[in-house]
Design an enzyme around this catalytic site. Structure first.
Site, PDB file in Angstrom:
ATOM      1  N   LYS A 138      -0.706   9.283  -8.180  1.00  0.00           N
ATOM      2  CA  LYS A 138      -1.049   7.877  -7.894  1.00  0.00           C
ATOM      3  C   LYS A 138      -1.081   7.018  -9.224  1.00  0.00           C
ATOM      4  O   LYS A 138      -0.854   5.651  -9.032  1.00  0.00           O
ATOM      5  CB  LYS A 138      -2.237   7.622  -6.994  1.00  0.00           C
ATOM      6  N   GLU A 175      -6.186   0.214  -0.137  1.00  0.00           N
ATOM      7  CA  GLU A 175      -6.666   1.201   0.730  1.00  0.00           C
ATOM      8  C   GLU A 175      -6.722   2.475   0.276  1.00  0.00           C
ATOM      9  O   GLU A 175      -5.940   2.982  -0.776  1.00  0.00           O
ATOM     10  CB  GLU A 175      -5.749   1.094   1.880  1.00  0.00           C
ATOM     11  N   SER A 218       1.304  17.165  -6.420  1.00  0.00           N
ATOM     12  CA  SER A 218       0.822  15.863  -6.582  1.00  0.00           C
ATOM     13  C   SER A 218      -0.410  15.624  -7.145  1.00  0.00           C
ATOM     14  O   SER A 218      -0.689  14.570  -7.540  1.00  0.00           O
ATOM     15  CB  SER A 218       1.080  15.227  -5.394  1.00  0.00           C
TER      16      SER A 218
END
Lengths: 282, 397
Positions: free
Chosen positions: B99, B121, B382
């Site tokens: 991210k 969010e 990830s």
């Protein structure tokens, strides 16, 4: 880039119905133009379809109290343009089993003497299919549609189906809409142009946003179509102020708050009556 | 593999109206259209080849976030599965997931647009933590919307965001998970758009987000491809696999391999499988596959992983699925927990629950022959599993 505006029958709903005998319901723009010509400010109350067992009575009460048109919400699970009141009203209606057909069937069973405009989100339209959705609306006597998540660029699939089916698509203008876009939006809006008073979601506010009158003036100079302002109009005084530079107002959350708090149809009608009286006094 | 008879699928720019095939678009209230137009123009200018923006973005990802991340050749796991597994180690970035690649880019863009506040969010909290991190780095105010259910199952991430100076607002509407956090972030944005950038965390939402976030994430796919070629003597892996919620790590991964012969596989949570069980619809500004009922009401997704608890999927994934360039599989909670433990025991790596879905599919596919013995598989890890430790502990008890 102001586009040519479609001419409308000058004589309101009677003439329109005579020319399209098969369509149910009252066409929006002719009726609102006629009401405006009579010198009064337009009052458009909103009712969430399927909210409570007596929602049709609420609808009839607000119409009887002096509505010039009425907006009926077809609730969606994820109403991003709506604040807490309409969210709660939508959720409760859905929990009560409301569906587009259940709401439209109930509407088809009553005579509403003013235009009915559906307010919903695009996924409900898409799921039913564009042509089928337009037909469902007209079969329910609904002749206008507000779909707030369909901006100009995304109207391509819905507009032709709506036009062919006899549904007037009302577009929303925002305080941040630039002039050229405002002109196009006015040209492509049918029924009326919905001016969004403020940057934000629906819901009661303690005062009318300063952006409301600025947008109302811009819209009135951009179009001859009826200009109706909404979002955050909670009191008759705010309605008068919002309508002063426009043709009328939508009142939604303030009424649904009453319903959610247990008000009877007559009490909601009384509230609409107070808005009517204030607008008529000017 | 290319779709039968058609030109090869590329992951390039979407059409002028933001479409990947028939998916994508910009289904937004009028109030937010100018902001998306502004963002699109700002990103297009910033993302020009050799721009100052790209230089700064790459420098920050190297010096601040720790890129490039390694590609780990997993000997013991490979032996166990009978296929060679290479892991792209996004778990080793600053903040512990891919991210960070996206928020460094969007944080820089926020400065370029002269805005001072971020809203975001978050589901699992990884994007919230990353956003809070970028906000601190760039001196921006930050508000993170997080479903109440998720604030409870990801308490540690809530605390991390607060430490980083962000305000976390629990969302109590709807299903109180990721979908509702997006709704609230949009409601905030419509009222604050003049000063605020919506830092969306995945390849979803209205144009330009699906394109922009994929471009900001493609660095992981581009790196992985080069690393694979160096390791494999110039060859590409046979299979490339990544987990998919909204689908940002998968989009970044696939972007690096879309023009190779590698089979691309996205893995969704069994309880949130938009491609498998969804129908095209419109939510959160995009047309894509969505879990919905017969009238178009959005259904709730269910997964042990908060990050995959989303009823939709990024529009480009819907396109890749329909075009046949990628396939989308599912993994259930139980096999995910088993895969997580397998990786921990064989390689000493505790993955987050999200990439454990990709691994769970791979374990199954290797065992049933869907992935042939001796194949080489590149899997994007990830994020790291620290955030999930408490929840995994409870689930295994």
């Amino acid at each position: 880039m102001s586009g040519p505006e479609a001419s409308s029958p000058p004589d309101g709903r009677q003439g329109w119905q005579a020319s399209e005998p098969l369509a149910r319901g009252v066409a929006v723009e002719p009726a609102l133009r006629a009401a405006r010509s009579s010198g009064r400010k337009l009052l458009v109350p909103y009712v969430t379809g399927g909210l409570g067992a007596r929602w049709v009575e609420v609808l009839q009460a607000v119409v009887d109290a002096g509505a010039d048109a009425v907006e009926v919400g077809l609730p969606f699970s994820d109403p991003v343009m709506d604040g807490p009141t309409i969210q709660e009203a939508s959720l409760r209606a859905l929990e009560g089993g409301a569906t587009p057909p259940s709401i439209l069937d109930a509407l088809a069973a009553v005579e509403v003497p003013v235009p009915v405009v559906a307010m919903t989100y695009y996924n409900l339209v898409l799921r039913a299919g564009h042509r089928r959705f337009a037909k469902m609306l007209v079969d329910g006597g609904v002749r206008g549609a507000i779909v707030p998540d369909l901006p100009l660029e995304e109207l391509g699939d819905w507009s032709p189906a709506a036009d062919a089916g006899g549904v007037e698509t009302v577009l929303l203008a925002a305080p941040v809409t630039p002039d050229d876009r405002l002109a196009e939006l006015c040209a492509r809006s049918h029924g009326f142009v919905y001016g969004v008073n403020l940057m934000g979601v629906t819901g009661e506010r303690t005062s009318l946003a300063a952006s409301a009158q600025v947008l109302a003036k811009r819209l009135k100079s951009a179009t001859d179509k009826p200009v109706v302002m909404g979002f955050g109009i909670s009191t008759p005084e705010q309605a008068v102020a919002a309508a002063s530079h426009a043709d009328g107002v939508v009142v939604a959350s303030a009424l649904m708050r009453l319903v959610l708090d247990g008000a009877s149809p007559a009490q909601v009608g009384d509230a609409v009556g107070a808005f009517r009286a204030a607008l008529d006094r000017g | 593999m290319t779709p039968s008879g058609d030109a090869p699928v590329r992951m390039g720019e979407p059409s002028a109206d933001g479409r990947f095939g028939s998916f994508g678009g910009r289904f937004l209230p009028e109030s937010l259209v100018p902001a998306c137009q502004e963002l699109e123009a700002a990103f297009r200018a910033a993302w020009a080849p050799d721009s100052a923006f790209r230089t700064r973005y790459r420098a920050l990802l190297a010096d601040y976030a720790g890129r490039p991340t390694p590609l780990t050749d997993c000997e013991r796991l490979s032996e166990e599965l009978g296929v060679r597994v290479l892991l792209k180690r996004e778990d080793l970035t600053h903040t512990g997931s891919h991210k960070i690649n996206n928020v460094i880019g969007q944080g820089l863009l926020t400065l370029e647009m002269g805005k001072s506040r971020l809203v975001a969010e978050t589901g699992a909290g990884q994007h919230g933590v990353a956003s809070a991190t970028a906000a601190a780095l760039f001196g921006l105010e930050c508000v993170v919307y997080m479903g109440e259910v998720d604030t409870e199952r990801q308490e540690l991430n809530v605390f991390r965001m607060k430490l980083l100076g962000a305000e976390v607002r629990p969302v109590t509407s709807g299903s109180r998970t990721l979908k509702d956090a997006v709704n609230e972030a949009l409601r905030d944005w419509v009222a604050s758009v003049e000063t605020t950038h919506y830092c969306l965390g995945s390849v979803m939402g209205p144009h330009p987000y699906p394109w922009m976030v994929r471009e900001l994430q493609r660095i992981l796919g581009d790196e992985a491809r080069e690393q694979c070629r160096a390791l494999l003597g110039g060859a590409d892996p046979d299979v490339v696999v990544a987990c998919v919620g909204g689908g940002s790590n998968a989009a970044g991964t696939f972007a690096g391999f879309v023009d190779t012969q590698a089979r691309l596989v996205g893995v969704e949570a069994a309880g949130g499988s938009a491609i498998g069980r969804g129908i095209p619809g419109v939510l959160h500004g995009m047309r894509s596959y969505l879990l919905q009922d017969e009238w178009g009401q959005i259904l709730e997704a269910h997964s042990i992983s908060a990050g995959l608890d989303y009823p939709g999927i990024g529009p480009e994934h819907s396109y890749l699925a329909d075009a046949g360039r990628a396939t989308y599989e599912v993994a259930g909670d139980e096999e995910v927990l088993a895969a997580l433990q397998l990786l921990a025991r064989t390689e000493g790596i505790i993955p987050a629950l999200e990439p454990a879905h990709a691994l769970a599919w791979l374990v199954r596919a290797a065992r049933d022959g869907t992935v042939a013995a001796g194949s080489t598989v590149m899997l994007t890890l990830s994020g790291r599993g620290d955030k999930d430790a408490e929840q995994v502990m409870a689930a295994l008890r």
